[in-house]
Design a protein around this motif. Structure first.
Motif, mmCIF file in Angstrom:
data_model
loop_
_atom_site.group_PDB
_atom_site.id
_atom_site.type_symbol
_atom_site.label_atom_id
_atom_site.label_comp_id
_atom_site.label_asym_id
_atom_site.label_seq_id
_atom_site.Cartn_x
_atom_site.Cartn_y
_atom_site.Cartn_z
ATOM 1 N N ALA A 18 99.840 129.641 68.337
ATOM 2 C CA ALA A 18 99.248 130.932 68.671
ATOM 3 C C ALA A 18 97.932 131.136 67.927
ATOM 4 C CB ALA A 18 100.227 132.041 68.289
ATOM 5 N N SER A 19 97.152 132.075 68.416
ATOM 6 C CA SER A 19 95.878 132.396 67.760
ATOM 7 C C SER A 19 96.153 132.828 66.321
ATOM 8 C CB SER A 19 95.215 133.522 68.549
ATOM 9 O OG SER A 19 94.001 133.819 67.969
ATOM 10 N N GLY A 20 95.351 132.271 65.384
ATOM 11 C CA GLY A 20 95.507 132.647 63.977
ATOM 12 C C GLY A 20 96.557 131.826 63.246
ATOM 13 N N SER A 21 97.143 130.814 63.922
ATOM 14 C CA SER A 21 98.204 130.047 63.255
ATOM 15 C C SER A 21 97.643 129.021 62.271
ATOM 16 C CB SER A 21 99.082 129.355 64.302
ATOM 17 O OG SER A 21 98.274 128.588 65.167
ATOM 18 N N GLY A 22 96.319 128.768 62.323
ATOM 19 C CA GLY A 22 95.710 127.888 61.320
ATOM 20 C C GLY A 22 95.190 126.566 61.881
ATOM 21 N N LYS A 23 95.040 126.453 63.195
ATOM 22 C CA LYS A 23 94.642 125.176 63.806
ATOM 23 C C LYS A 23 93.205 124.798 63.403
ATOM 24 C CE LYS A 23 95.292 126.797 67.947
ATOM 25 N NZ LYS A 23 95.643 128.200 67.652
ATOM 26 N N THR A 24 92.282 125.754 63.534
ATOM 27 C CA THR A 24 90.876 125.465 63.186
ATOM 28 C C THR A 24 90.759 125.157 61.700
ATOM 29 O OG1 THR A 24 90.077 126.825 64.974
ATOM 30 C CG2 THR A 24 88.559 126.483 63.160
ATOM 31 N N THR A 25 91.513 125.911 60.891
ATOM 32 C CA THR A 25 91.470 125.671 59.446
ATOM 33 C C THR A 25 91.900 124.226 59.166
ATOM 34 O OG1 THR A 25 92.042 127.978 59.143
ATOM 35 C CG2 THR A 25 92.311 126.536 57.235
ATOM 36 N N LEU A 26 92.939 123.786 59.841
ATOM 37 C CA LEU A 26 93.436 122.424 59.638
ATOM 38 C C LEU A 26 92.361 121.404 60.026
ATOM 39 C CD1 LEU A 26 95.820 120.481 59.053
ATOM 40 C CD2 LEU A 26 96.434 120.672 61.463
ATOM 41 N N ALA A 29 94.091 123.016 71.430
ATOM 42 C CA ALA A 29 93.815 123.790 72.650
ATOM 43 C C ALA A 29 94.917 124.789 72.943
ATOM 44 C CB ALA A 29 93.665 122.840 73.824
ATOM 45 N N HIS A 30 94.558 125.784 73.738
ATOM 46 C CA HIS A 30 95.545 126.758 74.215
ATOM 47 C C HIS A 30 95.979 126.402 75.632
ATOM 48 C CE1 HIS A 30 95.348 129.594 70.936
ATOM 49 N NE2 HIS A 30 94.035 129.529 70.948
ATOM 50 N N ARG A 31 95.057 125.619 76.322
ATOM 51 C CA ARG A 31 95.311 125.310 77.729
ATOM 52 C C ARG A 31 96.059 124.002 77.858
ATOM 53 N NH1 ARG A 31 89.779 126.375 80.877
ATOM 54 N NH2 ARG A 31 89.391 124.275 80.182
ATOM 55 N N TYR A 78 78.841 129.132 51.549
ATOM 56 C CA TYR A 78 77.938 129.315 52.679
ATOM 57 C C TYR A 78 78.383 130.494 53.551
ATOM 58 C CZ TYR A 78 75.852 128.780 57.226
ATOM 59 O OH TYR A 78 75.212 129.051 58.397
ATOM 60 N N GLU A 79 79.721 130.579 53.749
ATOM 61 C CA GLU A 79 80.231 131.643 54.625
ATOM 62 C C GLU A 79 79.912 133.032 54.083
ATOM 63 O OE1 GLU A 79 84.258 130.420 54.901
ATOM 64 O OE2 GLU A 79 83.859 129.061 56.570
ATOM 65 N N MET A 80 79.807 133.147 52.763
ATOM 66 C CA MET A 80 79.528 134.449 52.166
ATOM 67 C C MET A 80 78.040 134.633 51.855
ATOM 68 S SD MET A 80 82.401 135.545 52.440
ATOM 69 C CE MET A 80 82.203 137.185 51.775
HETATM 70 N N1 LIG Z 1 86.425 131.443 56.655
HETATM 71 C C1 LIG Z 1 87.532 132.161 56.544
HETATM 72 N N2 LIG Z 1 87.729 132.968 55.468
HETATM 73 C C2 LIG Z 1 88.869 133.683 55.352
HETATM 74 N N3 LIG Z 1 89.882 133.679 56.238
HETATM 75 C C3 LIG Z 1 89.745 132.910 57.337
HETATM 76 C C4 LIG Z 1 88.565 132.119 57.540
HETATM 77 N N4 LIG Z 1 88.711 131.454 58.712
HETATM 78 C C5 LIG Z 1 89.918 131.806 59.205
HETATM 79 N N5 LIG Z 1 90.531 132.670 58.386
HETATM 80 C C6 LIG Z 1 91.884 133.220 58.564
HETATM 81 O O1 LIG Z 1 92.783 132.116 58.627
HETATM 82 C C7 LIG Z 1 93.762 132.318 59.613
HETATM 83 C C8 LIG Z 1 93.813 131.098 60.545
HETATM 84 O O2 LIG Z 1 92.619 131.049 61.268
HETATM 85 P P1 LIG Z 1 92.270 129.813 62.215
HETATM 86 O O3 LIG Z 1 90.904 130.032 62.764
HETATM 87 O O4 LIG Z 1 92.498 128.552 61.475
HETATM 88 O O5 LIG Z 1 93.369 129.992 63.353
HETATM 89 P P2 LIG Z 1 93.460 129.312 64.782
HETATM 90 O O6 LIG Z 1 94.877 128.906 64.949
HETATM 91 O O7 LIG Z 1 92.437 128.241 64.940
HETATM 92 O O8 LIG Z 1 93.121 130.536 65.717
HETATM 93 P P3 LIG Z 1 92.451 130.534 67.186
HETATM 94 O O9 LIG Z 1 93.434 129.866 68.105
HETATM 95 O O10 LIG Z 1 92.300 131.976 67.487
HETATM 96 O O11 LIG Z 1 91.163 129.803 67.090
HETATM 97 C C9 LIG Z 1 93.421 133.615 60.316
HETATM 98 O O12 LIG Z 1 94.295 134.606 59.833
HETATM 99 C C10 LIG Z 1 92.005 133.939 59.887
HETATM 100 O O13 LIG Z 1 91.842 135.311 59.703
#
Ligand SMILES: Nc1ncnc2c1ncn2[C@@H]1O[C@H](COP(=O)(O)OP(=O)(O)OP(=O)(O)O)[C@@H](O)[C@H]1O
Length: 587
Positions: free
Chosen positions: A389-397, A546-548, A126-128
């Protein structure tokens, strides 16, 4: 239910409408018989009344109906012809009605199968996905298939029938001449088969141009707000215009070349037709063929024109349908979410569940891990936070926890049941992920809260109250019936986040994951919101990203993520004692 598009599959589906097809074809045969009989009348009476050559027709009329003079017989034949023509028209309308409903049913089923496939498409696909490209396949290519199906059943069958009947009558009139005509006709058809292949390629290019245009336009319109903010309308609309120009060029190319191919094929046929007429005159001169029957042959040649044209057209429709099928199959090729056979539902009859993450690793792109060897133990009913930190993978998790992405390695246990044994729909029904940027439908406020499900007025008001939205709704022109605009444009970022929270309250999940879901709220509103949510969340497992610090202040246990690894975890107290902890630095 079909799963892919193929000509064979379409024919198979056609055959599943056996009863309707047989009925439609009986009508088609009757209609064809009428069409084929009509040209016989005039030549026969020319022979009998003007040239005094007896075919037994007038004798038949005078024996079975009435005796008259020339005028009477001509009038009688005219009336019979008119009645036959009216009948033939009525039959052909009925036949079209039957065939149209078959073809529309088949194309509807194809669209339905595509939509069902899309419904389960994986998030990675879907993302692509380019939305315009997919819609163009669902609209334009399916229409091409519709053209194929309707021309196959309503035209091809009747064309073949008329040709067979005409051939029989021609053989009866003069078999040598008929053989000559019947042997030369297939040459024309073979010639068109060759031409049609190239037309198929042109159609492919045209449909691809439709897809590119639709993709560019959809994206431009979807991001219009941002495009305007960046003052880039010129650039983006020029892109769409360029695609529209390309589409025009391909359409012109396909339009005139396909028409030229059809006309060229028809020209070959017409040349043959003139030859047949010449040969027919020779047959009158050198054999026993009468002038009346020669006129009948001319009429039959005309009767055959339209069916032959339909057969010629069919070659082109078939070639374009093959191309459309190939393009449609790219939708069916999209990867889907895995189907899991669920033996046990850990959420059933229980207030909440615990989650155990074991050795979880995940990457979006091969060999580029985003999460590595994550282990978490979340007790049922506990409140945990994930920071980093931003980009550490929280949303992915959080996305993985609700089954948006499949894990590369490791396992997640929901109330002791492995993710391999749980349907994704069960997980999502019970674990509610609230995103930082919730998407709203361009519909009423009420629809955005309920997403079409029916809730009591009391439940809606309670959810609004907890989500700190009651006042907001009161201030809207039409309250809950107010249209929120595209993507909820009429609401502020914080109000949109609260709509998502009210949505969650109404759906009453077992587990709640807040992913920066209150980031747009001021700290006071956020505090009031969490205070109001306290009772609701009391017995639920809650994970907050959260960051806050204010957002996670009620967390009982905290995980710290860094570059896709859990680098620290503990109670807030334990983490505060470590100076270097990310959490202690948040203070
Ligand atoms: N759909 C995706 N396809 C490829 N890479 C992704 C995708 N979503 C996130 N990433 C990569 O995965 C890494 C982790 O992203 P993620 O959004 O999980 O971080 P985060 O800790 O939630 O960041 P933030 O605090 O900024 O929301 C980032 O390097 C991002 O570039």
């Amino acid at each position: 239910m079909q799963s892919r598009c193929s000509i064979k599959g379409i024919v198979k589906q056609l055959l599943s409408y056996r009863r309707e097809l047989i009925f439609g074809n009986i009508i088609a045969i009757l209609s064809a018989l009428l069409v084929v009989t009509i040209p016989l009348f005039i030549p026969i009476i020319v022979d009998e009344l003007l040239l005094k050559k007896d075919h037994g027709f007038i004798t038949f009329i005078s024996t079975h109906f009435f005796t008259s003079d020339t005028k009477g017989y001509v009038l009688f034949v005219l009336v019979v012809i008119l009645v036959l023509r009216v009948l033939s028209t009525l039959l052909s309308i009925l036949q079209t009605k039957i065939f149209v409903s078959i073809s529309k049913n088949i194309t509807y089923r194809l669209r339905e199968a595509m939509l069902r496939h899309l419904k389960r498409v994986s998030l990675k696909e879907y993302e692509m996905m380019r939305v315009g490209a997919v819609t163009s396949k669902l609209v334009t290519d399916v229409e091409t298939i519709d053209g194929f199906v309707s021309s196959t059943i309503s035209k091809l069958i009747i064309a073949v029938l008329i040709l067979i009947f005409s051939a029989v009558v021609l053989l009866w009139i003069h078999w040598q001449l008929a053989l000559f005509i019947l042997v030369t006709n297939p040459v024309v058809v073979l010639f068109t088969v060759k031409l049609s292949r190239n037309i198929g390629k042109l159609k492919k290019e045209e449909n691809r141009a439709v897809e590119l245009f639709q993709s560019a336009l959809t994206e431009t319109l979807e991001l219009f707000h941002q495009i305007r903010a960046a003052n880039k309308e010129e650039y983006f609309f020029e892109q769409s215009e360029a695609k529209a120009r390309e589409l025009k060029e391909h359409s012109v190319n396909y339009g005139y070349k396909s028409d030229a191919a059809v006309k060229f094929s028809y020209l070959v046929f017409l040349s043959g037709y003139e030859v047949f007429r010449g040969v027919s005159i020779l047959a009158v001169a050198y054999s026993d063929l009468s002038v009346g029957l020669m006129l009948a042959i001319f009429s039959y040649l005309w009767v055959m024109v339209s069916p032959i044209q339909d057969i010629i057209n069919f070659q082109y429709v078939l070639a374009t349908a093959k191309v459309a099928c190939k393009r449609i199959n790219t939708v069916f090729d999209m990867e889907q979410e895995p189907v899991v056979v669920q033996k046990k539902n850990p959420f059933e009859g229980i207030e909440t569940i615990g989650i155990e993450v074991k050795n979880l690793s995940f990457s979006y792109i091969q060999n580029k891990p985003i999460l590595e060897n994550i282990n978490m133990h979340i007790e049922a009913g506990s409140k945990v936070a994930v920071v980093g930190a931003s980009g550490s993978g929280k949303t992915t998790l959080s996305n993985i926890l609700v089954g948006f992405y499949p894990l590369d390695e490791g396992e997640i246990f929901y109330g002791g049941v492995s993710n391999h044994e749980l349907k994704l729909s069960t997980i999502r029904e019970n674990i509610h992920l609230i995103l930082q940027h919730p998407k709203l439908f361009n519909d009423t406020m009420l629809f955005n809260l309920t997403l079409g499900k029916t809730y009591s007025e009391e439940a809606v008001h309670k959810a609004l109250q907890i989500a700190q939205l009651s006042e907001v709704i009161e201030n809207l022109d039409s309250g809950l019936e107010t249209l929120v605009g595209k993507d909820g444009i009429k609401l502020s970022g914080g109000q949109r986040q609260r709509v998502a929270i009210a949505r969650m309250i109404l759906s009453d999940p077992r587990v709640v994951i807040f992913d920066e879901s209150t980031s747009a709220l001021d700290v006071h509103t956020e505090a009031r919101l969490f205070e109001a949510l306290r009772d609701f969340l009391k017995k639920k497992t809650v994970m907050t990203i959260a960051h806050r610090l204010s957002t996670i202040k009620s967390a009982e246990y905290i995980y710290v993520l860094e570059d896709g690894h859990v680098v620290d975890c503990g109670t807030p107290q334990e983490l505060l004692e470590k100076d270097e902890s990310y959490f202690s630095q948040m203070l």
